[in-house]
Design a protein around this motif. Structure first.
Motif, PDB file in Angstrom:
ATOM      1  N   GLY A  20       0.836  -1.191   0.000  1.00 47.67           N
ATOM      2  CA  GLY A  20       0.000   0.000   0.000  1.00 47.67           C
ATOM      3  C   GLY A  20       0.869   1.238   0.000  1.00 47.67           C
ATOM      4  O   GLY A  20       2.025   1.203   0.422  1.00 47.67           O
ATOM      5  N   CYS A  21       0.328   2.332  -0.509  1.00 44.61           N
ATOM      6  CA  CYS A  21       1.071   3.582  -0.574  1.00 44.61           C
ATOM      7  C   CYS A  21       0.065   4.731  -0.642  1.00 44.61           C
ATOM      8  O   CYS A  21      -1.066   4.546  -1.110  1.00 44.61           O
ATOM      9  N   TYR A  22       0.456   5.891  -0.153  1.00 42.37           N
ATOM     10  CA  TYR A  22      -0.405   7.066  -0.299  1.00 42.37           C
ATOM     11  C   TYR A  22       0.449   8.304  -0.486  1.00 42.37           C
ATOM     12  O   TYR A  22       1.624   8.349  -0.136  1.00 42.37           O
ATOM     13  N   GLY A  23      -0.175   9.316  -1.062  1.00 40.65           N
ATOM     14  CA  GLY A  23       0.434  10.629  -1.215  1.00 40.65           C
ATOM     15  C   GLY A  23      -0.654  11.656  -0.960  1.00 40.65           C
ATOM     16  O   GLY A  23      -1.818  11.422  -1.277  1.00 40.65           O
ATOM     17  N   MET A  24      -0.272  12.781  -0.382  1.00 43.96           N
ATOM     18  CA  MET A  24      -1.294  13.750   0.022  1.00 43.96           C
ATOM     19  C   MET A  24      -0.775  15.173  -0.119  1.00 43.96           C
ATOM     20  O   MET A  24       0.400  15.443   0.111  1.00 43.96           O
ATOM     21  N   THR A  25      -1.671  16.055  -0.528  1.00 39.39           N
ATOM     22  CA  THR A  25      -1.430  17.485  -0.497  1.00 39.39           C
ATOM     23  C   THR A  25      -2.546  18.100   0.344  1.00 39.39           C
ATOM     24  O   THR A  25      -3.396  17.391   0.866  1.00 39.39           O
ATOM     25  N   ALA A  32      -3.242   3.834  -2.795  1.00 41.17           N
ATOM     26  CA  ALA A  32      -3.091   2.689  -3.689  1.00 41.17           C
ATOM     27  C   ALA A  32      -2.894   1.415  -2.885  1.00 41.17           C
ATOM     28  O   ALA A  32      -2.193   1.420  -1.871  1.00 41.17           O
ATOM     29  N   ILE A  33      -3.517   0.332  -3.342  1.00 41.90           N
ATOM     30  CA  ILE A  33      -3.250  -0.998  -2.814  1.00 41.90           C
ATOM     31  C   ILE A  33      -2.954  -1.909  -3.997  1.00 41.90           C
ATOM     32  O   ILE A  33      -3.533  -1.755  -5.079  1.00 41.90           O
ATOM     33  N   VAL A  34      -2.024  -2.833  -3.783  1.00 42.90           N
ATOM     34  CA  VAL A  34      -1.582  -3.729  -4.844  1.00 42.90           C
ATOM     35  C   VAL A  34      -1.471  -5.138  -4.282  1.00 42.90           C
ATOM     36  O   VAL A  34      -0.974  -5.331  -3.174  1.00 42.90           O
ATOM     37  N   ASP A  35      -1.916  -6.111  -5.045  1.00 40.35           N
ATOM     38  CA  ASP A  35      -1.766  -7.520  -4.705  1.00 40.35           C
ATOM     39  C   ASP A  35      -1.124  -8.204  -5.904  1.00 40.35           C
ATOM     40  O   ASP A  35      -1.786  -8.487  -6.899  1.00 40.35           O
ATOM     41  N   ALA A  36       0.180  -8.453  -5.813  1.00 40.61           N
ATOM     42  CA  ALA A  36       0.906  -9.073  -6.920  1.00 40.61           C
ATOM     43  C   ALA A  36       0.776 -10.591  -6.867  1.00 40.61           C
ATOM     44  O   ALA A  36       0.690 -11.185  -5.797  1.00 40.61           O
ATOM     45  N   ALA A  37       0.757 -11.198  -8.046  1.00 35.97           N
ATOM     46  CA  ALA A  37       0.763 -12.658  -8.135  1.00 35.97           C
ATOM     47  C   ALA A  37       2.128 -13.159  -7.657  1.00 35.97           C
ATOM     48  O   ALA A  37       3.153 -12.527  -7.918  1.00 35.97           O
ATOM     49  N   TYR A  91      -4.926  -4.244  -8.497  1.00 31.63           N
ATOM     50  CA  TYR A  91      -4.682  -2.995  -7.760  1.00 31.63           C
ATOM     51  C   TYR A  91      -5.940  -2.147  -7.687  1.00 31.63           C
ATOM     52  O   TYR A  91      -6.891  -2.352  -8.431  1.00 31.63           O
ATOM     53  N   ALA A  92      -5.899  -1.212  -6.763  1.00 31.96           N
ATOM     54  CA  ALA A  92      -6.923  -0.175  -6.680  1.00 31.96           C
ATOM     55  C   ALA A  92      -6.223   1.138  -6.364  1.00 31.96           C
ATOM     56  O   ALA A  92      -5.286   1.178  -5.563  1.00 31.96           O
ATOM     57  N   LEU A 112     -10.120  -4.729  -3.383  1.00 34.88           N
ATOM     58  CA  LEU A 112     -11.372  -4.063  -3.046  1.00 34.88           C
ATOM     59  C   LEU A 112     -11.111  -2.735  -2.355  1.00 34.88           C
ATOM     60  O   LEU A 112     -10.194  -2.612  -1.548  1.00 34.88           O
ATOM     61  N   ALA A 113     -11.932  -1.749  -2.643  1.00 33.41           N
ATOM     62  CA  ALA A 113     -11.875  -0.453  -1.969  1.00 33.41           C
ATOM     63  C   ALA A 113     -13.280  -0.130  -1.495  1.00 33.41           C
ATOM     64  O   ALA A 113     -14.262  -0.381  -2.197  1.00 33.41           O
ATOM     65  N   GLY A 114     -13.387   0.397  -0.283  1.00 31.49           N
ATOM     66  CA  GLY A 114     -14.695   0.717   0.251  1.00 31.49           C
ATOM     67  C   GLY A 114     -14.632   1.854   1.241  1.00 31.49           C
ATOM     68  O   GLY A 114     -13.550   2.311   1.613  1.00 31.49           O
TER      69      GLY A 114
END
Length: 131
Positions: A20-25, A32-37, A91-92, A112-114
């Motif tokens: 997971g990663c985020y950026g903010m102003t 972002a979330i990522v699930d790699a094979a 990813y989302a 999934l994102a919620g």
């Protein structure tokens, strides 16, 4: 705002390849979330792609125009083929503008994102935005 991220190793997997990663102003946030094979480079790839997703949102000016973000991602993808040719991931990416609460959600695969109005960590109360 409260942000929770849940990750667990799948029942048929030896390793957890999530990132997971985020950026903010002051005006927006990109999450972002990522699930790699599973693969030899899966964990490295999931961290790289999570950062690339947020960087694409930043480069596009935290745009709520999905085509601008996708254009940035296409540039990144063409550059990373030499390092991560065989890697794949779900990813989302969510970009939310603080003044309006509006934004864009991009997803591919089974990430999934919620949202939850009551800040609950009870997954049953989450309003899933991507399925």
């Amino acid at each position: 705002m409260r942000i929770d991220w849940f990750s667990h190793t799948g029942s048929e997997r030896a390793n957890n390849c999530d990132a997971g990663c985020y950026g903010m102003t002051e005006q927006a946030i990109a999450l972002a979330i990522v699930d790699a094979a599973e693969s030899e480079k899966a964990q490295e790839f999931s961290r790289y792609w999570a950062g690339a997703l947020v960087a694409a949102a930043y480069t596009s000016g935290y745009s709520d125009d999905a085509s601008r973000i996708l254009g940035e991602l296409a540039n990144v993808q063409s550059e990373m083929r030499h390092t991560f040719l065989q890697e794949i991931a779900s990813y989302a990416l969510a970009v939310i503008h603080f003044p309006t609460g509006e934004g864009v959600l991009l997803s591919a695969g089974d990430c999934l994102a919620g949202i939850s109005a009551d800040n609950s960590v009870d997954l049953a109360s989450v309003d899933w935005l991507s399925l």
